[in-house]
Design an enzyme around this catalytic site. Structure first.
Site, mmCIF file in Angstrom:
data_model
loop_
_atom_site.group_PDB
_atom_site.id
_atom_site.type_symbol
_atom_site.label_atom_id
_atom_site.label_comp_id
_atom_site.label_asym_id
_atom_site.label_seq_id
_atom_site.Cartn_x
_atom_site.Cartn_y
_atom_site.Cartn_z
ATOM 1 N N GLU A 120 -48.692 -24.401 70.948
ATOM 2 C CA GLU A 120 -49.018 -22.978 70.936
ATOM 3 C C GLU A 120 -49.477 -22.537 72.319
ATOM 4 O OE1 GLU A 120 -50.172 -22.031 66.338
ATOM 5 O OE2 GLU A 120 -51.824 -22.653 67.641
ATOM 6 N N CYS A 178 -53.076 -18.762 78.280
ATOM 7 C CA CYS A 178 -53.713 -20.024 77.918
ATOM 8 C C CYS A 178 -52.620 -21.038 77.581
ATOM 9 C CB CYS A 178 -54.647 -19.804 76.728
ATOM 10 S SG CYS A 178 -55.555 -21.277 76.214
ATOM 11 N N CYS A 226 -54.362 -33.489 70.181
ATOM 12 C CA CYS A 226 -55.454 -33.862 71.078
ATOM 13 C C CYS A 226 -56.093 -35.138 70.559
ATOM 14 C CB CYS A 226 -56.496 -32.743 71.145
ATOM 15 S SG CYS A 226 -57.763 -32.989 72.413
ATOM 16 N N CYS A 234 -63.123 -33.209 69.077
ATOM 17 C CA CYS A 234 -64.332 -32.389 69.125
ATOM 18 C C CYS A 234 -64.503 -31.732 67.761
ATOM 19 C CB CYS A 234 -64.226 -31.342 70.230
ATOM 20 S SG CYS A 234 -64.080 -32.066 71.882
ATOM 21 N N CYS A 239 -60.390 -19.143 71.140
ATOM 22 C CA CYS A 239 -60.829 -20.428 71.678
ATOM 23 C C CYS A 239 -61.189 -21.383 70.552
ATOM 24 C CB CYS A 239 -62.043 -20.198 72.578
ATOM 25 S SG CYS A 239 -62.667 -21.697 73.353
#
Length: 412
Positions: free
Chosen positions: A124, A137, A144, A148, A382
């Site tokens: 994306e 972005c 990933c 997190c 975000c």
């Protein structure tokens, strides 16, 4: 948030036919350095005396004019164009889906073809329009590996690194869709003035950890900031890392872009939980690497990103410890209201709490803007990105949108 920012179900734009990226049989010229492009041309029979000139032509057509078809290269001979078509590609990735938020934010789900024996992958890319600027972005990995706990992308396993070509293709496609390349009737060699560009800034803050894909990110960003091509200022390119300490100094020395640190906690025990890479590179090592970042000055500050999590990291004690931790580092602290996603156990801090936190940090001499949430309704904000290769079922998406609308009043 004010009532004017009420979240609504987004518009979804489906493209017509697929726009394919180059196949394995036709390697891409996008993402090659000038030297690599020259070698590729020479291997296909371009005379040595012509290579430099041909590379300059291709560089201009690909990165200044933004063409994705060799036949559009009107100052290249027909025989040369036929050779290029037979051996190389400069096509764009397939747009699987384009979503447009009610605040103008755009999110593209892009599909790249298989590499070797692998499968097609999806990432994306998000465009955020603002007054006087537009920020793209960009993703650096498919998925990933950092997990997190507050980040949606972290719930998707790492599939693979993106190539320099795939990183750059996100920028080229966005400029295509936004009309950010010169029209065909503009004289060859002309560029869109910087003041008229839709994409003025790049942030490597999409899917993945850029510093775990250092070489491809480096190549892509050096091409993006090349003065004879896409010509973005290095001051307008920001690379965000969760704290891959050994590569931070290299980023300043070898790429020279602005640095952002995904911080989110000021004590190791909490950061170990929120940002698990902290167990490998704890705060002391991370802050030392920041102090040593090449070119650091009041005009070239590090941005520290701090997501505001209710009852987790948003107390005045946290604010005091943050100021102590960053003492002496030219820095800006971006306070990010937590952006919810399906299945998360975190909540966004109350607005009054965020403002109190910001006022304390500001009074200590650090700029601490509160980032306006953008594109929440299309999961483009975000921490919300996750490729549709692990797509939400329609029922999950509708439930999430209903949750966002119902919960909006809590943020007013």
């Amino acid at each position: 948030m004010s009532g004017e920012s009420a979240v609504l179900v987004s518009d979804v734009v489906k493209t017509g036919g697929p726009v394919r990226l180059g196949s394995a049989e036709k390697p891409m010229l996008i993402g090659l350095t000038r030297e690599e492009m020259g070698t590729a041309l020479a291997e296909k029979g371009v005379p040595e005396r012509q290579v430099k000139m041909r590379v300059a032509q291709l560089w201009n057509w690909i990165y200044v004019r933004g063409v994705s078809d060799f036949d559009a290269m009107t100052n290249v001979s027909k025989d040369m164009r036929e050779m290029l078509k037979a051996n190389f590609s400069i096509a764009r990735p397939e747009i699987v889906e384009e979503q447009i938020s009610n605040d103008g934010t755009r999110k593209w789900l892009l599909r790249f073809p298989p590499r070797g024996a692998g499968r097609p992958v999806e990432v994306e890319t998000v465009y955020i329009p603002e007054e006087g600027r537009g920020t793209l972005c960009i993703s650096s990995q498919v998925g990933c590996s950092l997990t997190c706990t507050f980040c949606h992308t972290g719930t998707q396993r790492l599939v693979r690194n993106l190539t320099a070509e795939e990183i750059l293709s996100q920028l080229l496609l966005a400029r295509d869709r936004l009309g950010d390349f010169p029209d065909r009737d503009v004289p060859q060699g002309a560029m869109i003035p910087s003041s008229d560009r839709k994409v003025t800034n790049i942030v490597m803050m999409g899917m993945g950890e850029p510093l775990y894909n250092f070489e491809s990110v480096k190549t892509a960003l050096l091409i993006a900031t090349d003065g004879d091509g896409l010509s973005l200022s290095k001051r307008r390119v920001t690379l965000s890392t969760s704290g891959v300490v050994p590569e931070i100094y290299r980023t300043g020395e070898e790429i020279g872009v602005m640095l952002a640190i995904s911080l989110h906690a000021v004590r190791d025990e909490l950061r170990d939980m929120l940002v698990p890479i902290n167990k490998k590179y704890p705060l002391k090592e991370l802050i030392e690497a920041c102090r040593a970042y090449p070119g650091l000055s009041n005009a070239r500050r590090i941005t520290f990103e701090y997501v505001m999590l209710k009852g987790v990291n948003d107390s005045l004690e946290d604010a005091r410890d943050l100021v102590k931790l960053l003492k002496g580092i030219p820095a800006k602290i971006n306070l990010i209201p937590f952006n919810p996603w399906p299945g998360t156990n975190y909540q966004c801090s109350d607005w009054e709490t965020i403002e109190t936190f910001a006022e304390f940090v500001n009074s200590a001499g650090y700029a601490s803007p509160i980032r306006t949430p953008r594109g929440r309704d299309i999961l483009a904000a975000c921490g919300q990105l996750k490729s549709e290769s692990e797509r939400m079922r329609k029922t999950e998406r509708l439930a999430f949108e209903a949750m966002m609308i119902a919960g909006h009043g809590e943020d007013d």
